[in-house]
Design a protein around this motif. Structure first.
Motif, PDB file in Angstrom:
ATOM      1  N   THR A   1       0.831  -1.206   0.000  1.00  0.00           N
ATOM      2  CA  THR A   1       0.000   0.000   0.000  1.00  0.00           C
ATOM      3  C   THR A   1       0.871   1.264   0.000  1.00  0.00           C
ATOM      4  O   THR A   1       0.468   2.300  -0.536  1.00  0.00           O
ATOM      5  N   ALA A   2       2.079   1.185   0.579  1.00  0.00           N
ATOM      6  CA  ALA A   2       2.996   2.330   0.542  1.00  0.00           C
ATOM      7  C   ALA A   2       3.475   2.582  -0.874  1.00  0.00           C
ATOM      8  O   ALA A   2       3.633   3.732  -1.297  1.00  0.00           O
ATOM      9  N   PHE A   3       3.688   1.516  -1.636  1.00  0.00           N
ATOM     10  CA  PHE A   3       4.070   1.681  -3.037  1.00  0.00           C
ATOM     11  C   PHE A   3       2.926   2.295  -3.837  1.00  0.00           C
ATOM     12  O   PHE A   3       3.142   3.122  -4.733  1.00  0.00           O
ATOM     13  N   ARG A   4       1.696   1.925  -3.504  1.00  0.00           N
ATOM     14  CA  ARG A   4       0.548   2.532  -4.179  1.00  0.00           C
ATOM     15  C   ARG A   4       0.515   4.046  -3.937  1.00  0.00           C
ATOM     16  O   ARG A   4       0.254   4.826  -4.856  1.00  0.00           O
ATOM     17  N   ARG A   5       0.769   4.444  -2.698  1.00  0.00           N
ATOM     18  CA  ARG A   5       0.787   5.878  -2.385  1.00  0.00           C
ATOM     19  C   ARG A   5       1.921   6.584  -3.132  1.00  0.00           C
ATOM     20  O   ARG A   5       1.743   7.707  -3.631  1.00  0.00           O
ATOM     21  N   LEU A   6       3.059   5.921  -3.225  1.00  0.00           N
ATOM     22  CA  LEU A   6       4.190   6.504  -3.951  1.00  0.00           C
ATOM     23  C   LEU A   6       3.859   6.662  -5.428  1.00  0.00           C
ATOM     24  O   LEU A   6       4.172   7.687  -6.042  1.00  0.00           O
ATOM     25  N   ARG A   7       3.205   5.653  -5.991  1.00  0.00           N
ATOM     26  CA  ARG A   7       2.813   5.730  -7.396  1.00  0.00           C
ATOM     27  C   ARG A   7       1.876   6.901  -7.636  1.00  0.00           C
ATOM     28  O   ARG A   7       2.008   7.629  -8.630  1.00  0.00           O
ATOM     29  N   ALA A   8       0.947   7.112  -6.712  1.00  0.00           N
ATOM     30  CA  ALA A   8      -0.008   8.215  -6.862  1.00  0.00           C
ATOM     31  C   ALA A   8       0.679   9.568  -6.726  1.00  0.00           C
ATOM     32  O   ALA A   8       0.362  10.515  -7.450  1.00  0.00           O
ATOM     33  N   ALA A   9       1.651   9.657  -5.810  1.00  0.00           N
ATOM     34  CA  ALA A   9       2.353  10.926  -5.600  1.00  0.00           C
ATOM     35  C   ALA A   9       3.346  11.217  -6.717  1.00  0.00           C
ATOM     36  O   ALA A   9       3.611  12.381  -7.033  1.00  0.00           O
ATOM     37  N   ALA A  10       3.913  10.154  -7.297  1.00  0.00           N
ATOM     38  CA  ALA A  10       4.864  10.268  -8.413  1.00  0.00           C
ATOM     39  C   ALA A  10       5.983  11.275  -8.154  1.00  0.00           C
ATOM     40  O   ALA A  10       6.176  12.223  -8.912  1.00  0.00           O
ATOM     41  N   PRO A  11       6.759  11.100  -7.068  1.00  0.00           N
ATOM     42  CA  PRO A  11       7.871  12.017  -6.818  1.00  0.00           C
ATOM     43  C   PRO A  11       8.933  11.883  -7.904  1.00  0.00           C
ATOM     44  O   PRO A  11       9.108  10.807  -8.489  1.00  0.00           O
ATOM     45  N   ALA A  12       9.636  12.973  -8.175  1.00  0.00           N
ATOM     46  CA  ALA A  12      10.614  12.984  -9.261  1.00  0.00           C
ATOM     47  C   ALA A  12      11.702  11.931  -9.061  1.00  0.00           C
ATOM     48  O   ALA A  12      12.164  11.310 -10.024  1.00  0.00           O
ATOM     49  N   GLU A  13      12.107  11.707  -7.803  1.00  0.00           N
ATOM     50  CA  GLU A  13      13.181  10.758  -7.554  1.00  0.00           C
ATOM     51  C   GLU A  13      12.728   9.306  -7.622  1.00  0.00           C
ATOM     52  O   GLU A  13      13.545   8.390  -7.650  1.00  0.00           O
ATOM     53  N   GLY A  14      11.419   9.064  -7.610  1.00  0.00           N
ATOM     54  CA  GLY A  14      10.919   7.706  -7.745  1.00  0.00           C
ATOM     55  C   GLY A  14      10.958   6.877  -6.483  1.00  0.00           C
ATOM     56  O   GLY A  14      10.711   5.672  -6.516  1.00  0.00           O
ATOM     57  N   TYR A  15      11.281   7.488  -5.352  1.00  0.00           N
ATOM     58  CA  TYR A  15      11.265   6.760  -4.078  1.00  0.00           C
ATOM     59  C   TYR A  15      10.917   7.731  -2.958  1.00  0.00           C
ATOM     60  O   TYR A  15      10.906   8.951  -3.141  1.00  0.00           O
ATOM     61  N   ASP A  16      10.606   7.172  -1.796  1.00  0.00           N
ATOM     62  CA  ASP A  16      10.224   7.963  -0.633  1.00  0.00           C
ATOM     63  C   ASP A  16      11.490   8.424   0.090  1.00  0.00           C
ATOM     64  O   ASP A  16      12.230   7.614   0.661  1.00  0.00           O
ATOM     65  N   ARG A  17      11.763   9.715   0.073  1.00  0.00           N
ATOM     66  CA  ARG A  17      12.996  10.232   0.686  1.00  0.00           C
ATOM     67  C   ARG A  17      13.039   9.956   2.196  1.00  0.00           C
ATOM     68  O   ARG A  17      14.108   9.701   2.756  1.00  0.00           O
ATOM     69  N   GLU A  18      11.886  10.016   2.842  1.00  0.00           N
ATOM     70  CA  GLU A  18      11.856   9.760   4.282  1.00  0.00           C
ATOM     71  C   GLU A  18      12.227   8.311   4.579  1.00  0.00           C
ATOM     72  O   GLU A  18      12.996   8.032   5.514  1.00  0.00           O
ATOM     73  N   ALA A  19      11.687   7.384   3.781  1.00  0.00           N
ATOM     74  CA  ALA A  19      12.017   5.969   3.968  1.00  0.00           C
ATOM     75  C   ALA A  19      13.495   5.722   3.688  1.00  0.00           C
ATOM     76  O   ALA A  19      14.160   4.949   4.401  1.00  0.00           O
ATOM     77  N   TRP A  20      14.038   6.388   2.660  1.00  0.00           N
ATOM     78  CA  TRP A  20      15.449   6.234   2.355  1.00  0.00           C
ATOM     79  C   TRP A  20      16.303   6.791   3.499  1.00  0.00           C
ATOM     80  O   TRP A  20      17.343   6.216   3.838  1.00  0.00           O
ATOM     81  N   GLY A  21      15.863   7.869   4.104  1.00  0.00           N
ATOM     82  CA  GLY A  21      16.577   8.405   5.262  1.00  0.00           C
ATOM     83  C   GLY A  21      16.630   7.406   6.405  1.00  0.00           C
ATOM     84  O   GLY A  21      17.660   7.254   7.072  1.00  0.00           O
ATOM     85  N   THR A  22      15.518   6.712   6.613  1.00  0.00           N
ATOM     86  CA  THR A  22      15.476   5.681   7.655  1.00  0.00           C
ATOM     87  C   THR A  22      16.431   4.544   7.330  1.00  0.00           C
ATOM     88  O   THR A  22      17.134   4.024   8.217  1.00  0.00           O
ATOM     89  N   ILE A  23      16.472   4.150   6.067  1.00  0.00           N
ATOM     90  CA  ILE A  23      17.393   3.086   5.640  1.00  0.00           C
ATOM     91  C   ILE A  23      18.840   3.495   5.902  1.00  0.00           C
ATOM     92  O   ILE A  23      19.662   2.703   6.358  1.00  0.00           O
ATOM     93  N   GLY A  24      19.145   4.767   5.634  1.00  0.00           N
ATOM     94  CA  GLY A  24      20.482   5.263   5.918  1.00  0.00           C
ATOM     95  C   GLY A  24      20.802   5.217   7.404  1.00  0.00           C
ATOM     96  O   GLY A  24      21.907   4.822   7.810  1.00  0.00           O
ATOM     97  N   GLU A  25      19.837   5.591   8.231  1.00  0.00           N
ATOM     98  CA  GLU A  25      20.044   5.568   9.686  1.00  0.00           C
ATOM     99  C   GLU A  25      20.253   4.147  10.204  1.00  0.00           C
ATOM    100  O   GLU A  25      21.012   3.937  11.168  1.00  0.00           O
TER     101      GLU A  25
END
Length: 360
Positions: free
Chosen positions: A26-50
């Motif tokens: 369902t998170a991917f569905r929300r990302l698809r609807a938002a269609a951010p330029a980078e193609g991924y959730d920056r907040e989630a990527w920040g968590t992955i980095g942490e």
């Protein structure tokens, strides 16, 4: 099946729990609807980095954990189960390309010190820019470097829309190019709704990391990581389909009682076990530094492409009419499958490569 140590088990379980709780489909569905330029959730990527996952294959002296490619594959596999959109599969091999650069070159040493800690923390997204046509090939690359300036066009670059650093394959080897100047990005919208771009480099400042042998080694690593994502997707697609057959009633019986469908599921399960064996073997070969990494990777990618295609299409078919609708997740797995099958060479490419490597 690979024998995991305690750290790898903990890493795998942590990745699975995070993906299930924080990044379901369902998170991917929300990302698809938002269609951010980078193609991924920056907040989630920040968590992955942490959590340190961006630095799994980065050397410890540069801020990483140096856990190796089997560990990276375990994380990517768990994220693949839920179609989590992250740059992790691109960042790992790109970081390895920098880490494997020659320490005899002061410019390369400076690049390691500058970029690897930032990659390990998730502050910078690095990606590979290799292919120049519709099919994967390392032969006859047109990209050239003169006087430290790189010029060429790269197609279908994963995370190319927003990456801050590029590891670029040229005719004479692998180069490091920052994303600030000399790079023009053209987004490519593909079926999987992920980030893909065409990149045009025009006299971009470039640092040479190594020759064509380094290019081939890094592409093998990128291919193995993609195989891990494909494994996670195939396992999840099979599991979802199996659960559906056990609950869906037709003609007064659960679909799972029909012998013809049992045979189809048994075939998938067999292929999945073979897929896991070859994918984990390829990742272990990389960590062990074996001489047959190229063969192990081609064997894994050929099998992964065919198995994921089978399982994702069976997911659609065995869900019946609803499998064709957007309300169900089956279509997402089939579309991502089509992209990953072509990335770094399809099954036919790797069967031919495997045969050639073995003297046929």
């Amino acid at each position: 099946m690979a024998v995991l140590n305690d750290e790898q088990v903990m890493l795998r379980d942590m990745a699975r729990e995070w993906a299930d709780n924080e990044q379901p489909v369902t998170a991917f569905r929300r990302l698809r609807a938002a269609a951010p330029a980078e193609g991924y959730d920056r907040e989630a990527w920040g968590t992955i980095g942490e959590m340190g996952w961006a630095g799994i294959v980065v050397p410890e002296e540069h801020g990483g954990s140096a856990f190796g490619y089997l560990s990276l594959g375990l994380v990517v596999e768990q994220l693949g189960r839920n179609l989590v959109a992250t740059p992790l599969a691109s960042v790992g091999p790109a970081a390895t390309a920098i880490a494997m650069g020659s320490d005899a070159d002061a410019e390369v040493r400076g690049a390691k010190a500058e970029w690897l800690p930032r990659i390990a923390s998730g502050a910078v997204v690095a990606t590979l820019a290799v292919d120049e046509g519709p099919h994967h090939s390392l032969e006859n690359l047109a990209t050239r470097v003169e006087n430290g300036r790189l010029t060429g066009v790269k197609m279908f670059v994963a995370e190319g829309d927003s990456a801050g650093l590029f590891v670029v394959a040229a005719a004479d080897g692998l180069y490091l190019v920052a994303g600030e100047g000399g790079v023009t990005r053209s987004p490519r919208r593909m079926a999987d709704h992920r980030s893909h771009a065409e990149l045009r480099f025009e006299n971009a400042p470039a640092t040479r990391l190594g020759g064509p042998e380094l290019t081939a080694a890094i592409v093998d690593r990128a291919t193995a990581v993609i195989c891990a994502e494909m494994l996670g997707m195939a396992e999840q697609a099979f599991g979802v389909t199996n659960d559906y057959l056990k609950t869906r009633v037709q003609f007064g019986q659960k679909l799972s009682t029909f012998q013809a469908l049992q045979h189809r599921m048994a075939k998938q399960l067999t292929e999945l076990e073979l897929m896991r064996s070859t994918v984990e073997a390829a990742l272990e070969a990389i960590d062990a530094g074996r001489s047959d990494i190229d063969q192990a990777v081609s064997l894994a990618k050929a099998g992964a492409g065919e198995t994921l295609k089978l399982v994702s299409r069976e997911m659609v078919q065995l869900h019946g009419g609803v499998g064709m609708t957007d309300e169900y997740d089956a279509g997402f797995y089939m579309k991502r499958s089509a992209v990953l099958e072509a990335m770094w060479g399809n099954a036919a490419h790797h069967r031919e490569r495997f045969a050639r490597l073995n003297g046929y």
